[in-house]
Design a protein around this motif. Sequence first.
Motif, PDB file in Angstrom:
ATOM      1  N   ALA A  91      92.449  36.851  -7.515  1.00 14.59           N
ATOM      2  CA  ALA A  91      91.890  38.168  -7.211  1.00 14.59           C
ATOM      3  C   ALA A  91      91.083  38.660  -8.396  1.00 14.59           C
ATOM      4  CB  ALA A  91      93.007  39.160  -6.888  1.00 14.59           C
ATOM      5  N   GLN A  92      89.818  38.952  -8.151  1.00 10.69           N
ATOM      6  CA  GLN A  92      88.984  39.612  -9.157  1.00 10.69           C
ATOM      7  C   GLN A  92      89.015  41.097  -8.843  1.00 10.69           C
ATOM      8  OE1 GLN A  92      84.808  38.724  -8.980  1.00 10.69           O
ATOM      9  NE2 GLN A  92      84.325  39.932 -10.796  1.00 10.69           N
ATOM     10  N   TRP A  93      89.587  41.891  -9.740  1.00  3.99           N
ATOM     11  CA  TRP A  93      89.745  43.322  -9.498  1.00  3.99           C
ATOM     12  C   TRP A  93      88.406  44.030  -9.655  1.00  3.99           C
ATOM     13  CZ3 TRP A  93      93.966  43.558  -7.051  1.00  3.99           C
ATOM     14  CH2 TRP A  93      95.078  42.796  -7.423  1.00  3.99           C
ATOM     15  N   LEU A  94      88.043  44.812  -8.649  1.00  4.60           N
ATOM     16  CA  LEU A  94      86.737  45.465  -8.631  1.00  4.60           C
ATOM     17  C   LEU A  94      86.823  46.859  -9.253  1.00  4.60           C
ATOM     18  CD1 LEU A  94      85.608  44.488  -5.020  1.00  4.60           C
ATOM     19  CD2 LEU A  94      85.132  43.315  -7.184  1.00  4.60           C
ATOM     20  N   PRO A  95      85.875  47.224 -10.074  1.00  5.81           N
ATOM     21  CA  PRO A  95      85.874  48.562 -10.687  1.00  5.81           C
ATOM     22  C   PRO A  95      85.520  49.627  -9.663  1.00  5.81           C
ATOM     23  CG  PRO A  95      83.863  47.398 -11.259  1.00  5.81           C
ATOM     24  CD  PRO A  95      84.721  46.411 -10.514  1.00  5.81           C
ATOM     25  N   GLU A  96      85.980  50.845  -9.900  1.00  6.15           N
ATOM     26  CA  GLU A  96      85.682  51.966  -9.018  1.00  6.15           C
ATOM     27  C   GLU A  96      84.617  52.869  -9.650  1.00  6.15           C
ATOM     28  OE1 GLU A  96      86.598  52.165  -6.076  1.00  6.15           O
ATOM     29  OE2 GLU A  96      88.279  50.773  -5.987  1.00  6.15           O
ATOM     30  N   ALA A  97      83.799  53.453  -8.802  1.00  4.00           N
ATOM     31  CA  ALA A  97      82.806  54.429  -9.275  1.00  4.00           C
ATOM     32  C   ALA A  97      83.501  55.739  -9.597  1.00  4.00           C
ATOM     33  CB  ALA A  97      81.742  54.647  -8.196  1.00  4.00           C
ATOM     34  N   LEU A  98      82.832  56.570 -10.394  1.00  2.97           N
ATOM     35  CA  LEU A  98      83.380  57.882 -10.697  1.00  2.97           C
ATOM     36  C   LEU A  98      83.470  58.721  -9.424  1.00  2.97           C
ATOM     37  CD1 LEU A  98      81.487  58.742 -14.013  1.00  2.97           C
ATOM     38  CD2 LEU A  98      83.865  58.010 -13.751  1.00  2.97           C
ATOM     39  N   LEU A 143      88.799  61.266   0.445  1.00  2.15           N
ATOM     40  CA  LEU A 143      88.412  61.537   1.825  1.00  2.15           C
ATOM     41  C   LEU A 143      87.772  60.301   2.457  1.00  2.15           C
ATOM     42  CD1 LEU A 143      88.103  63.509   4.188  1.00  2.15           C
ATOM     43  CD2 LEU A 143      85.890  64.185   3.228  1.00  2.15           C
ATOM     44  N   ALA A 144      86.909  59.623   1.712  1.00  5.91           N
ATOM     45  CA  ALA A 144      86.249  58.432   2.246  1.00  5.91           C
ATOM     46  C   ALA A 144      87.253  57.335   2.560  1.00  5.91           C
ATOM     47  CB  ALA A 144      85.207  57.928   1.245  1.00  5.91           C
ATOM     48  N   TRP A 145      88.187  57.093   1.648  1.00  4.91           N
ATOM     49  CA  TRP A 145      89.188  56.057   1.873  1.00  4.91           C
ATOM     50  C   TRP A 145      90.061  56.396   3.073  1.00  4.91           C
ATOM     51  CZ3 TRP A 145      87.486  51.975   0.162  1.00  4.91           C
ATOM     52  CH2 TRP A 145      87.145  51.702  -1.157  1.00  4.91           C
ATOM     53  N   GLN A 146      90.518  57.641   3.175  1.00  4.18           N
ATOM     54  CA  GLN A 146      91.427  57.986   4.264  1.00  4.18           C
ATOM     55  C   GLN A 146      90.725  58.006   5.617  1.00  4.18           C
ATOM     56  OE1 GLN A 146      94.304  61.082   3.746  1.00  4.18           O
ATOM     57  NE2 GLN A 146      94.573  60.703   1.571  1.00  4.18           N
ATOM     58  N   LEU A 147      89.497  58.490   5.676  1.00  4.77           N
ATOM     59  CA  LEU A 147      88.760  58.434   6.932  1.00  4.77           C
ATOM     60  C   LEU A 147      88.509  56.986   7.353  1.00  4.77           C
ATOM     61  CD1 LEU A 147      86.100  61.295   6.608  1.00  4.77           C
ATOM     62  CD2 LEU A 147      88.042  61.198   8.188  1.00  4.77           C
ATOM     63  N   PRO A 164      81.589  56.482  -3.615  1.00  8.82           N
ATOM     64  CA  PRO A 164      82.264  57.195  -2.522  1.00  8.82           C
ATOM     65  C   PRO A 164      81.296  57.928  -1.604  1.00  8.82           C
ATOM     66  CG  PRO A 164      82.662  58.298  -4.630  1.00  8.82           C
ATOM     67  CD  PRO A 164      82.025  56.980  -4.933  1.00  8.82           C
ATOM     68  N   LEU A 165      80.185  58.444  -2.144  1.00  5.49           N
ATOM     69  CA  LEU A 165      79.220  59.148  -1.306  1.00  5.49           C
ATOM     70  C   LEU A 165      78.571  58.191  -0.315  1.00  5.49           C
ATOM     71  CD1 LEU A 165      77.834  61.772  -0.601  1.00  5.49           C
ATOM     72  CD2 LEU A 165      76.133  61.287  -2.378  1.00  5.49           C
ATOM     73  N   GLU A 166      78.315  56.969  -0.752  1.00  4.61           N
ATOM     74  CA  GLU A 166      77.744  55.962   0.154  1.00  4.61           C
ATOM     75  C   GLU A 166      78.709  55.677   1.298  1.00  4.61           C
ATOM     76  OE1 GLU A 166      76.384  51.222   0.074  1.00  4.61           O
ATOM     77  OE2 GLU A 166      76.928  52.266  -1.779  1.00  4.61           O
TER      78      GLU A 166
END
Length: 214
Positions: A128-135, A174-178, A198-200
């Motif tokens: 598993a290559q762990w992916l970084p998260e955006a702010l 909100l994006a993850w839960q939706l 997250p906006l995308e």
Amino acid sequence: MIRPPVGRLCRVAVDGKGDIVSEQVALFPLKTVLMPGCYLDLQIFEARYLDMVSRCFRQQQGFVVVGLEEGSEVGSSNLRFSAIGCEARIIDWQQRDNGLLGIRVEGHRRARLAQVEVAADGLVCAEAQWLPEALDAPLEAEHDELLALHAALLEHPLVSNLQMPAVAGSQQALAWQLGYLLPLSMEQKTSLLAMTPPLERLDQIGDWLAQMQA
């Protein structure tokens, strides 16, 4: 899409700061897509997964839930699954009335998967290559309709039983839960999991909802 060969591997990679950037993980292929910050209840009965859960408890580690595109959730032959998944961390467990182990997991890091192999006990493993998260960013007025939809989804009995954490004005949450709760296809959910801003992700969900209503 990945099909696992037979074998075993054991590898951990770290960056210059000593942080783990990739490592061998156990996979739990399911016909659902787990997302960061979301909860999922699982019933464990196969020996390979009981052993996996036991190791997770002892070593305080997680495993990766990955979307199963072809094959059965029971067994390890003729499987095909997504190349991206979500780390699951056990946050609760109970012995159910039927005698089986029930666990509740929370989604954490996203992982891009490679070097997939099957252990002797049938457990599917991968690097598993762990992916970084955006702010993250706060919700804006334009997200009010999505927020109202989220509130309506939380009222469903199956969702309310999960006791999902509050989104607290977060675009990311909100994006993850939706993405997790809406009746989207596995392909759509997987594409959301692969997005970073997250906006995308919110914009894409809004577009799909508009298409559904057209």
